[in-house]
Scaffold this active site. Structure first.
Site, PDB file in Angstrom:
ATOM      1  N   ILE A  65      20.392  86.212  -9.573  1.00 16.59           N
ATOM      2  CA  ILE A  65      20.757  84.807  -9.483  1.00 16.59           C
ATOM      3  C   ILE A  65      21.009  84.308 -10.899  1.00 16.59           C
ATOM      4  O   ILE A  65      20.501  84.874 -11.869  1.00 16.59           O
ATOM      5  CB  ILE A  65      19.682  83.958  -8.760  1.00 16.59           C
ATOM      6  CG1 ILE A  65      18.307  84.122  -9.421  1.00 16.59           C
ATOM      7  CG2 ILE A  65      19.607  84.309  -7.293  1.00 16.59           C
ATOM      8  CD1 ILE A  65      17.216  83.284  -8.754  1.00 16.59           C
ATOM      9  N   ASP A  66      21.821  83.274 -11.011  1.00 16.49           N
ATOM     10  CA  ASP A  66      22.218  82.776 -12.318  1.00 16.49           C
ATOM     11  C   ASP A  66      21.015  82.344 -13.149  1.00 16.49           C
ATOM     12  O   ASP A  66      19.962  81.986 -12.604  1.00 16.49           O
ATOM     13  CB  ASP A  66      23.171  81.591 -12.162  1.00 16.49           C
ATOM     14  CG  ASP A  66      24.462  81.957 -11.460  1.00 16.49           C
ATOM     15  OD1 ASP A  66      24.852  83.136 -11.523  1.00 16.49           O
ATOM     16  OD2 ASP A  66      25.072  81.063 -10.845  1.00 16.49           O
ATOM     17  N   LYS A  67      21.215  82.317 -14.449  1.00 15.12           N
ATOM     18  CA  LYS A  67      20.157  81.909 -15.369  1.00 15.12           C
ATOM     19  C   LYS A  67      19.534  80.582 -14.968  1.00 15.12           C
ATOM     20  O   LYS A  67      18.312  80.442 -14.932  1.00 15.12           O
ATOM     21  CB  LYS A  67      20.726  81.814 -16.796  1.00 15.12           C
ATOM     22  CG  LYS A  67      19.751  81.241 -17.819  1.00 15.12           C
ATOM     23  CD  LYS A  67      20.415  81.053 -19.174  1.00 15.12           C
ATOM     24  CE  LYS A  67      19.455  80.381 -20.153  1.00 15.12           C
ATOM     25  NZ  LYS A  67      20.091  80.151 -21.479  1.00 15.12           N
TER      26      LYS A  67
ATOM     27  N   THR B 251      19.607  79.029 -12.095  1.00 13.24           N
ATOM     28  CA  THR B 251      19.214  78.925 -10.691  1.00 13.24           C
ATOM     29  C   THR B 251      17.798  79.456 -10.557  1.00 13.24           C
ATOM     30  O   THR B 251      17.465  80.491 -11.139  1.00 13.24           O
ATOM     31  CB  THR B 251      20.165  79.725  -9.784  1.00 13.24           C
ATOM     32  OG1 THR B 251      21.480  79.186  -9.889  1.00 13.24           O
ATOM     33  CG2 THR B 251      19.723  79.671  -8.335  1.00 13.24           C
TER      34      THR B 251
ATOM     35  N   ARG C 287      28.218  77.870  -5.862  1.00 12.67           N
ATOM     36  CA  ARG C 287      28.730  76.865  -6.793  1.00 12.67           C
ATOM     37  C   ARG C 287      30.244  76.702  -6.638  1.00 12.67           C
ATOM     38  O   ARG C 287      30.773  75.585  -6.620  1.00 12.67           O
ATOM     39  CB  ARG C 287      28.369  77.265  -8.221  1.00 12.67           C
ATOM     40  CG  ARG C 287      26.866  77.338  -8.468  1.00 12.67           C
ATOM     41  CD  ARG C 287      26.524  78.074  -9.750  1.00 12.67           C
ATOM     42  NE  ARG C 287      27.033  77.369 -10.922  1.00 12.67           N
ATOM     43  CZ  ARG C 287      27.025  77.896 -12.147  1.00 12.67           C
ATOM     44  NH1 ARG C 287      26.576  79.130 -12.339  1.00 12.67           N
ATOM     45  NH2 ARG C 287      27.488  77.199 -13.169  1.00 12.67           N
TER      46      ARG C 287
END
EC number: 5.4.99.-
Length: 341
Positions: A143-145, A147, A263
């Site tokens: 998962i993104d930084k 998130t 997103r």
């Protein structure tokens, strides 16, 4: 670094090819997946009657004794770091953690330290089975930084491939919660007219497209049709805030797991995430539509308001179905409380 020799006797009615027969008959405690066995065959580490067998499709017979030279697990080049780690579940094969917003999952040239993998290596304290022959955590999804939320990481080779197969088959349950601009109303003619958007029973908004790198900004993903990786997101509105509506809490289920998928898809639908500096877009809030405290928190929310809240899968070794839930982090919870006010 020395090799250990594993001797395997092929059982009755073996599969027609070496790699499949070994995958069946190698003892479970050896933790060698079929992929890892195929690599060892290619490397010349497998012998029968003293002769190297480097063809994974080679035929085998009941009673054949196969010797596998299994290298010792090589140490990872990544440095272990004593960082806080929120562990939700752990056994010999996998670990489930709650990643906070702001932490990168895996080291990269711009972020060589302070990552989840650095923390995991310290947590394991060297007691880690080889994933692909290297003592490192098996990252099967990210998962993104910025998130927050749940991640499962493999500790053994067999778990790594078992989990990877489930993610590839889209059988893993992944549910996110997001705060988005506006109100994604399934009855809105504008929303229904967006290409790739359809409405399913239960007021579920289905967004289907291909995703690929943006044509001009290579750091971004973009929606395409007929080009890129197939992606499906299903979104359902849980709460709406403001009069008129300004912000919504949305539950998003991933059928596929592409980079920045939620997103990009929510922005494509016209409802970018609160705080998202890349896809969120600038939105003015109608005067008096929200409490002053909520307005202040919205203005200062400095990450995409996205949280991986539910993660469910079949344990790759035991076969048991397991499911985890993680409550919203403080920043999103505080924002929702102020929006309700």
């Amino acid at each position: 670094m020395s090799d250990s020799i594993l001797r395997v006797t092929i059982g009755a009615e073996p599969p027609p090819r070496l790699d499949k027969a070994l995958a069946r008959d190698v003892p479970e405690e050896a933790a060698l997946s079929r992929t890892r066995l195929s690599k060892l065959i290619d490397e010349g580490a497998v012998r029968r009657s003293g002769e190297v067998v480097n063809n994974p499709k080679a035929s085998v017979a009941e009673g054949d004794v196969i010797e596998i030279a299994v290298p010792e697990v090589a140490e990872s080049h990544i440095e272990a770091e004593d960082l806080p780690l929120d562990v939700r579940y752990e056994d010999d094969d996998l670990i489930v953690v709650m990643k906070p917003a702001g932490m990168v999952v895996h080291p990269a040239p711009g972020t060589p330290s302070g990552t989840l993998v650095n923390a995991l290596l310290h947590h394991f304290g060297g007691k880690l089975s080889g994933v692909g022959g290297v003592g490192r955590p098996g990252i099967v999804h990210r998962i993104d930084k910025d998130t927050s939320g749940l991640l499962v990481i493999a500790k053994s080779d067999r778990a790594h491939h078992g989990l990877a197969d489930q993610f590839a088959a889209h059988s893993v349950e992944r549910l996110y919660q997001a705060l988005v601009h506006g109100h994604p109303d399934p009855g809105d003619p504008r929303l229904r007219g967006v290409r790739g958007v359809s409405i399913e029973p239960g007021a579920v908004i289905k967004i289907t497209s291909d995703l690929a790198r943006h044509k001009t900004d290579r750091q971004k993903q973009a929606v395409f049709f007929g080009h890129g990786k197939h992606a499906i997101t299903r979104a359902r509105v849980l709460e709406v805030y403001g009069v008129p509506a300004q912000v919504s809490l949305v539950e998003c289920r991933l059928e596929t797991g592409r980079t920045h998928q939620i997103r990009v898809h929510m922005a494509h639908a016209g409802h970018g995430l609160i705080g998202d500096p890349v896809y969120g877009g600038r939105r003015k809030v109608a005067k008096g539509a929200l409490p002053d405290a909520a307005m202040a928190l919205l203005a200062g929310f400095d990450r995409q308001a996205l949280h991986a809240a539910v993660l469910g899968f079949d344990h790759p070794v035991s076969g048991e179905t397991i499911r985890f839930e993680a409550a919203l982090p403080t920043d999103m919870d505080d924002l929702i409380t102020s929006l309700r006010g």
